[in-house]
Design an enzyme around this catalytic site. Sequence first.
Site, mmCIF file in Angstrom:
data_model
loop_
_atom_site.group_PDB
_atom_site.id
_atom_site.type_symbol
_atom_site.label_atom_id
_atom_site.label_comp_id
_atom_site.label_asym_id
_atom_site.label_seq_id
_atom_site.Cartn_x
_atom_site.Cartn_y
_atom_site.Cartn_z
ATOM 1 N N CYS A 77 0.868 -1.172 0.000
ATOM 2 C CA CYS A 77 0.000 0.000 0.000
ATOM 3 C C CYS A 77 0.906 1.223 0.000
ATOM 4 O O CYS A 77 2.111 1.112 0.179
ATOM 5 C CB CYS A 77 -0.853 0.038 1.267
ATOM 6 S SG CYS A 77 -1.757 -1.485 1.566
ATOM 7 N N ARG B 292 1.335 1.864 -5.836
ATOM 8 C CA ARG B 292 1.551 0.883 -4.773
ATOM 9 C C ARG B 292 0.257 0.132 -4.439
ATOM 10 O O ARG B 292 0.256 -0.777 -3.620
ATOM 11 C CB ARG B 292 2.068 1.579 -3.521
ATOM 12 C CG ARG B 292 3.358 2.330 -3.731
ATOM 13 C CD ARG B 292 3.903 2.836 -2.418
ATOM 14 N NE ARG B 292 4.220 1.722 -1.548
ATOM 15 C CZ ARG B 292 5.343 1.023 -1.588
ATOM 16 N NH1 ARG B 292 6.274 1.337 -2.447
ATOM 17 N NH2 ARG B 292 5.550 0.025 -0.771
ATOM 18 N N TRP C 287 -3.795 -1.828 -1.352
ATOM 19 C CA TRP C 287 -3.860 -3.043 -2.170
ATOM 20 C C TRP C 287 -4.210 -4.150 -1.190
ATOM 21 O O TRP C 287 -3.418 -4.510 -0.331
ATOM 22 C CB TRP C 287 -2.519 -3.298 -2.845
ATOM 23 C CG TRP C 287 -2.522 -4.448 -3.786
ATOM 24 C CD1 TRP C 287 -2.977 -4.458 -5.076
ATOM 25 C CD2 TRP C 287 -2.027 -5.770 -3.538
ATOM 26 N NE1 TRP C 287 -2.790 -5.700 -5.631
ATOM 27 C CE2 TRP C 287 -2.213 -6.518 -4.716
ATOM 28 C CE3 TRP C 287 -1.441 -6.396 -2.434
ATOM 29 C CZ2 TRP C 287 -1.842 -7.854 -4.829
ATOM 30 C CZ3 TRP C 287 -1.074 -7.719 -2.542
ATOM 31 C CH2 TRP C 287 -1.274 -8.439 -3.733
ATOM 32 N N ASN D 286 1.193 -0.211 5.985
ATOM 33 C CA ASN D 286 1.540 -0.997 4.793
ATOM 34 C C ASN D 286 2.339 -2.191 5.280
ATOM 35 O O ASN D 286 3.353 -2.031 5.948
ATOM 36 C CB ASN D 286 2.387 -0.156 3.832
ATOM 37 C CG ASN D 286 2.978 -1.006 2.721
ATOM 38 O OD1 ASN D 286 2.398 -2.016 2.317
ATOM 39 N ND2 ASN D 286 4.141 -0.599 2.221
ATOM 40 N N GLY D 287 1.879 -3.397 4.945
ATOM 41 C CA GLY D 287 2.567 -4.603 5.394
ATOM 42 C C GLY D 287 1.555 -5.627 5.839
ATOM 43 O O GLY D 287 0.384 -5.563 5.450
ATOM 44 N N GLU E 105 9.123 -11.811 -21.991
ATOM 45 C CA GLU E 105 8.790 -10.456 -21.550
ATOM 46 C C GLU E 105 7.671 -9.848 -22.407
ATOM 47 O O GLU E 105 6.776 -9.173 -21.882
ATOM 48 C CB GLU E 105 10.055 -9.575 -21.577
ATOM 49 C CG GLU E 105 9.846 -8.108 -21.246
ATOM 50 C CD GLU E 105 9.214 -7.850 -19.874
ATOM 51 O OE1 GLU E 105 9.080 -8.783 -19.066
ATOM 52 O OE2 GLU E 105 8.838 -6.695 -19.635
ATOM 53 N N LYS F 151 4.071 -8.524 -20.903
ATOM 54 C CA LYS F 151 3.550 -7.159 -21.119
ATOM 55 C C LYS F 151 2.110 -7.232 -21.621
ATOM 56 O O LYS F 151 1.246 -6.507 -21.149
ATOM 57 C CB LYS F 151 4.396 -6.386 -22.142
ATOM 58 C CG LYS F 151 5.703 -5.857 -21.665
ATOM 59 C CD LYS F 151 5.631 -4.712 -20.696
ATOM 60 C CE LYS F 151 5.587 -5.129 -19.263
ATOM 61 N NZ LYS F 151 6.693 -5.711 -18.626
ATOM 62 N N GLU G 172 -0.442 -8.589 -18.838
ATOM 63 C CA GLU G 172 -0.729 -7.759 -17.662
ATOM 64 C C GLU G 172 -1.532 -6.501 -17.975
ATOM 65 O O GLU G 172 -2.310 -6.054 -17.140
ATOM 66 C CB GLU G 172 0.535 -7.439 -16.852
ATOM 67 C CG GLU G 172 1.501 -6.488 -17.476
ATOM 68 C CD GLU G 172 2.710 -6.218 -16.582
ATOM 69 O OE1 GLU G 172 2.575 -6.182 -15.354
ATOM 70 O OE2 GLU G 172 3.815 -6.042 -17.137
ATOM 71 N N HIS H 77 6.492 -29.756 -28.184
ATOM 72 C CA HIS H 77 6.366 -30.565 -26.970
ATOM 73 C C HIS H 77 5.085 -30.248 -26.200
ATOM 74 O O HIS H 77 4.999 -30.538 -25.008
ATOM 75 C CB HIS H 77 7.597 -30.370 -26.079
ATOM 76 C CG HIS H 77 8.865 -30.761 -26.762
ATOM 77 N ND1 HIS H 77 9.236 -32.063 -26.992
ATOM 78 C CD2 HIS H 77 9.842 -30.004 -27.329
ATOM 79 C CE1 HIS H 77 10.389 -32.105 -27.638
ATOM 80 N NE2 HIS H 77 10.768 -30.860 -27.853
ATOM 81 N N LYS I 186 2.403 -2.051 -8.338
ATOM 82 C CA LYS I 186 3.761 -1.844 -8.842
ATOM 83 C C LYS I 186 4.778 -2.629 -8.030
ATOM 84 O O LYS I 186 5.697 -3.218 -8.583
ATOM 85 C CB LYS I 186 4.097 -0.349 -8.800
ATOM 86 C CG LYS I 186 5.487 0.006 -9.316
ATOM 87 C CD LYS I 186 5.592 -0.229 -10.802
ATOM 88 C CE LYS I 186 6.965 0.127 -11.346
ATOM 89 N NZ LYS I 186 7.162 -0.474 -12.687
#
Length: 613
Positions: free
Chosen positions: A2, A27, A77, A103-104, A486, A490, A493, A509, A608
């Site tokens: 957060c 955040r 969050w 936050n935590g 990558e 992108k 997300e 395979h 983030k």
Amino acid sequence: MCGIIGVVGSSDTLKILLEGLSRLEYRGYDSAGVALAGAGETWRARTADGTESVAALVEACREAPAHYRAGLGHTRWATHGAPEAVNAHPHFDCSGTVALIHNGIIENHRELREELESRGHQFTSVTDSEVVAHLVEELRHESYELAEALRRALERVRGAFAIAVMDATEPDVIVAARRISPLVVGTAPGVTYLASDVPAILDRATHFYAVDDDEIVRLSPEGFSARGLDGSPVRLRQLAIDWDLETAEKSGYDDFMTKEIEEQPQAVAQTLLDRRDGEGRIVFDELRISDEELRDVRRVVLVAAGTSLHAAHVAKYAIERWARVSVDVDIASEYRYRDPVVEIGTLVIGVSQSGETIDTIQAMREAQRRGARVVAVTNIVDSSIAREADAVVYTRAGLEVSVASTKAYVAQVCALELFALRLAQIRGTLDAPEIERVWGELLVVPERIATALARRDSYASVAAQLLDATTYFYLGRHLGFTTALEGALKLKEISYLHAEGYAGGELKHGPLALIEPGVVVVAITTDPAMREKILSNVAEVKARGASVVAVASDDDETTEAVADFVLRVPSGDPMTSPMVDIVPLQLLAYSLARGMGRNVDRPRNLAKTVTVE
Ligand code: AGP
């Protein structure tokens, strides 16, 4: 995970909190809230409005008292409790005079809640955080001053926290403490601030200080005092911050992602600055590890998550090829739980844009416990991994705000390739002319990226023709494989489309069974040594009805004949091409996501910085 902010001493409290929260949204943003304290009273507003919680909070604060000179703000969050207004911070004690932001994660919140409820405390949320407000309340009733009350409350707590409390009966004081989750303090004449990250208070404070693990600070309009959670005296480290507000805002772009994609040439150029001394040696001023130690390295293990993990994959190819050291790449969240073998001579490199990703921090700690030397590669000066590692290499991408990492990725690849080159130089595995050649290839990467960026319209026009597709496979070989990973991340997300990256050789395979008309295959064909093989994969998927988008270099005359769409990039050394080839894939993902009406900077369910396991 957060964002928190606090201010004491200002006549502009609410504005500072709301502006700061808008800069902390990366955040977390599923709910938001502020509390103001003054004249023995506390006022609070909280909202939960998806990605627009802070905007909704601004509306909810229209009737806020104007004269309160202390306040706390939070953007959340969710971890414990649904993203609803009742679970949004700040949380109050039973009387509503103590307000708290956190936050935590408080790991032992259940037992503390039971204990507090048995003594008559009334909880109004299902969060883990609220227990601390009630613990502080009890200690205040025992007449402890606010800082001592929080310190004693935190003695009861297990877990991670950047936490701040204020009490309306003492409205010119805010107390904050840190364990694991980040916390900074800022000062200006007559006003003192706290925040998770500097950008939240960048335009307000003139001096910035880092609060370290197990430290507690007492803020008042005159400044702050700090001590350890064990009561010991401490002195906060002052931070040298050279960001300006412009950096922390969108600079006129539609969104941070576009701004950050456009900043990639500078991100690489700056990461390359001052990396060679007069005798041609690759140097890192901040690398606190001797040449002798690097020479004796027998094995390298890279630990990281997400995009940083993909940069780590690139590093494996570079270190093995240039420095001839065996390299493993480990998912950070897996590393510490599988009893890893750390032999003498193992060097562990933790890669993290934020430097605060809990999985990466814990993996690096595990490696240190087992005797490895640990290097951090991070974008954030003084971040947790930078402080805890034996040595650090900074990427210099500048502040990255968009949840989807772009410029930080190319800067990571650049820094890791530089590190590989340095290892090769020290170990004598590349001769001077070859080092000179690779160095020259690195120097032209910013220009190659800029050329690719100038083709943004042609990439967007390909995206416009793909808007109906829902399934994507990205294929590459050698370093093209890392770009495939990558590129797929992108797309998934920010667009929420299904996308997977595969090594081309893996196609037969399993994934080939999924290829049918309507599926899009993105093939990276830029490496001449791999081109024939990857074009065989292209033929296999085309035969099964897939549409093919190829990332092809300008000097490639064969790909165009077999691909449906071609995203051209400037030719160059395949070892440095991951920094270039990713550009059209970032822009493809961006255009598709925007075309679908997505919020590219704030994709759903993501944040983030991932500071919880
Ligand atoms: C990248 O686009 C993602 N947002 C995510 O995978 C990110 O790279 C990951 O969470 C690691 O973050 P870090 O680099 O700050 O450790």
